[in-house]
Design a protein around this motif. Sequence first.
Motif, mmCIF file in Angstrom:
data_model
loop_
_atom_site.group_PDB
_atom_site.id
_atom_site.type_symbol
_atom_site.label_atom_id
_atom_site.label_comp_id
_atom_site.label_asym_id
_atom_site.label_seq_id
_atom_site.Cartn_x
_atom_site.Cartn_y
_atom_site.Cartn_z
ATOM 1 N N UNK A 6 4.896 -17.085 14.069
ATOM 2 C CA UNK A 6 3.542 -16.585 13.859
ATOM 3 C C UNK A 6 3.555 -15.396 12.908
ATOM 4 N N UNK A 7 2.428 -15.182 12.268
ATOM 5 C CA UNK A 7 2.257 -14.018 11.405
ATOM 6 C C UNK A 7 0.779 -13.670 11.349
ATOM 7 N N UNK A 8 0.502 -12.418 10.973
ATOM 8 C CA UNK A 8 -0.881 -12.020 10.723
ATOM 9 C C UNK A 8 -1.506 -11.103 11.745
ATOM 10 N N UNK A 9 -0.805 -10.765 12.807
ATOM 11 C CA UNK A 9 -1.385 -9.854 13.788
ATOM 12 C C UNK A 9 -1.458 -8.435 13.250
ATOM 13 N N UNK A 10 -2.062 -7.551 14.039
ATOM 14 C CA UNK A 10 -2.155 -6.160 13.637
ATOM 15 C C UNK A 10 -3.293 -5.437 14.305
ATOM 16 N N UNK A 14 -13.289 -2.773 15.440
ATOM 17 C CA UNK A 14 -14.306 -3.702 15.944
ATOM 18 C C UNK A 14 -15.204 -4.190 14.815
ATOM 19 N N UNK A 15 -15.491 -5.483 14.830
ATOM 20 C CA UNK A 15 -16.272 -6.093 13.766
ATOM 21 C C UNK A 15 -15.444 -6.609 12.609
ATOM 22 N N UNK A 16 -14.178 -6.286 12.599
ATOM 23 C CA UNK A 16 -13.300 -6.693 11.514
ATOM 24 C C UNK A 16 -12.765 -8.104 11.681
ATOM 25 N N UNK A 17 -11.881 -8.490 10.759
ATOM 26 C CA UNK A 17 -11.339 -9.847 10.748
ATOM 27 C C UNK A 17 -9.819 -9.825 10.620
ATOM 28 N N UNK A 18 -9.222 -10.850 11.149
ATOM 29 C CA UNK A 18 -7.795 -11.089 10.993
ATOM 30 C C UNK A 18 -7.578 -12.592 10.898
ATOM 31 N N UNK A 19 -6.501 -12.970 10.232
ATOM 32 C CA UNK A 19 -6.118 -14.382 10.162
ATOM 33 C C UNK A 19 -4.696 -14.520 10.674
ATOM 34 N N UNK A 20 -4.523 -15.323 11.699
ATOM 35 C CA UNK A 20 -3.200 -15.612 12.246
ATOM 36 C C UNK A 20 -2.729 -16.961 11.716
ATOM 37 N N UNK A 21 -1.459 -17.018 11.403
ATOM 38 C CA UNK A 21 -0.874 -18.285 10.943
ATOM 39 C C UNK A 21 0.391 -18.587 11.726
ATOM 40 N N UNK A 22 0.707 -19.857 11.830
ATOM 41 C CA UNK A 22 1.891 -20.296 12.567
ATOM 42 C C UNK A 22 2.508 -21.475 11.826
ATOM 43 N N UNK A 23 3.804 -21.406 11.604
ATOM 44 C CA UNK A 23 4.512 -22.484 10.919
ATOM 45 C C UNK A 23 5.568 -23.073 11.849
ATOM 46 N N UNK A 34 -2.215 -28.710 18.149
ATOM 47 C CA UNK A 34 -1.727 -27.353 17.927
ATOM 48 C C UNK A 34 -2.820 -26.397 18.370
ATOM 49 N N UNK A 35 -2.402 -25.225 18.829
ATOM 50 C CA UNK A 35 -3.428 -24.308 19.309
ATOM 51 C C UNK A 35 -2.968 -22.884 19.372
ATOM 52 N N UNK A 36 -3.916 -22.035 19.725
ATOM 53 C CA UNK A 36 -3.661 -20.618 19.918
ATOM 54 C C UNK A 36 -4.095 -20.229 21.324
ATOM 55 N N UNK A 37 -3.248 -19.467 21.988
ATOM 56 C CA UNK A 37 -3.528 -18.897 23.290
ATOM 57 C C UNK A 37 -3.403 -17.389 23.172
ATOM 58 N N UNK A 81 -8.800 -18.141 11.864
ATOM 59 C CA UNK A 81 -9.541 -17.055 11.238
ATOM 60 C C UNK A 81 -10.401 -16.407 12.307
ATOM 61 N N UNK A 82 -10.191 -15.111 12.517
ATOM 62 C CA UNK A 82 -10.886 -14.396 13.579
ATOM 63 C C UNK A 82 -11.825 -13.375 12.948
ATOM 64 N N UNK A 83 -13.112 -13.578 13.135
ATOM 65 C CA UNK A 83 -14.130 -12.680 12.599
ATOM 66 C C UNK A 83 -14.877 -11.989 13.735
ATOM 67 N N UNK A 84 -15.583 -10.940 13.385
ATOM 68 C CA UNK A 84 -16.385 -10.201 14.374
ATOM 69 C C UNK A 84 -15.564 -9.859 15.612
ATOM 70 N N UNK A 85 -14.392 -9.327 15.381
ATOM 71 C CA UNK A 85 -13.485 -9.035 16.487
ATOM 72 C C UNK A 85 -14.025 -7.935 17.378
ATOM 73 N N UNK A 86 -13.735 -8.086 18.672
ATOM 74 C CA UNK A 86 -14.197 -7.145 19.685
ATOM 75 C C UNK A 86 -12.986 -6.525 20.377
ATOM 76 N N UNK A 87 -13.159 -5.349 20.974
ATOM 77 C CA UNK A 87 -12.033 -4.751 21.712
ATOM 78 C C UNK A 87 -11.465 -5.695 22.773
ATOM 79 N N UNK A 88 -12.294 -6.509 23.382
ATOM 80 C CA UNK A 88 -11.807 -7.426 24.410
ATOM 81 C C UNK A 88 -10.997 -8.588 23.841
ATOM 82 N N UNK A 89 -10.915 -8.703 22.531
ATOM 83 C CA UNK A 89 -10.034 -9.696 21.906
ATOM 84 C C UNK A 89 -8.593 -9.188 21.815
#
Length: 121
Positions: A6-10, A14-23, A34-37, A81-89
């Motif tokens: 996996x890559x892309x965490x950080x 709040x309100x921002x975006x991140x993209x996680x990828x997995x190869x 395939x999925x994300x947990x 692709x994770x948009x509108x991120x919240x603290x609970x994410x």
Amino acid sequence: QVQLVESGGGLVQPGGSLRLSCAASGSIFSIGTMGWYRQAPGKQRELVAAITSGGTTNYADFVKGRFTISRDNAKNTVSVQMNSLKPEDTAVYYCNALVRLRASVRASDYWGQGTQVTVSS
């Protein structure tokens, strides 16, 4: 046998975006769903989103409209692709894949090592 990297965490506000990828790599014959947990401290691991080899998607209610999962079957990759991120994410996010090895007649679940996503101001 099979590695999921996996890559892309950080850290994101709040309100921002991140993209996680997995190869996925290894002695792969085919990959099914395939999925994300994710797993937050003190909580059970829960499904975030999943996608079949045919492109059918499934999302947890708490991410619908904010997250989008996709995959590239030729490259054995899955992204979210994770948009509108919240603290609970905030959680450790894990990649999962149902993989059939070249030397096997059945598929098995494989997991990545996890990547931390922190949503905080």
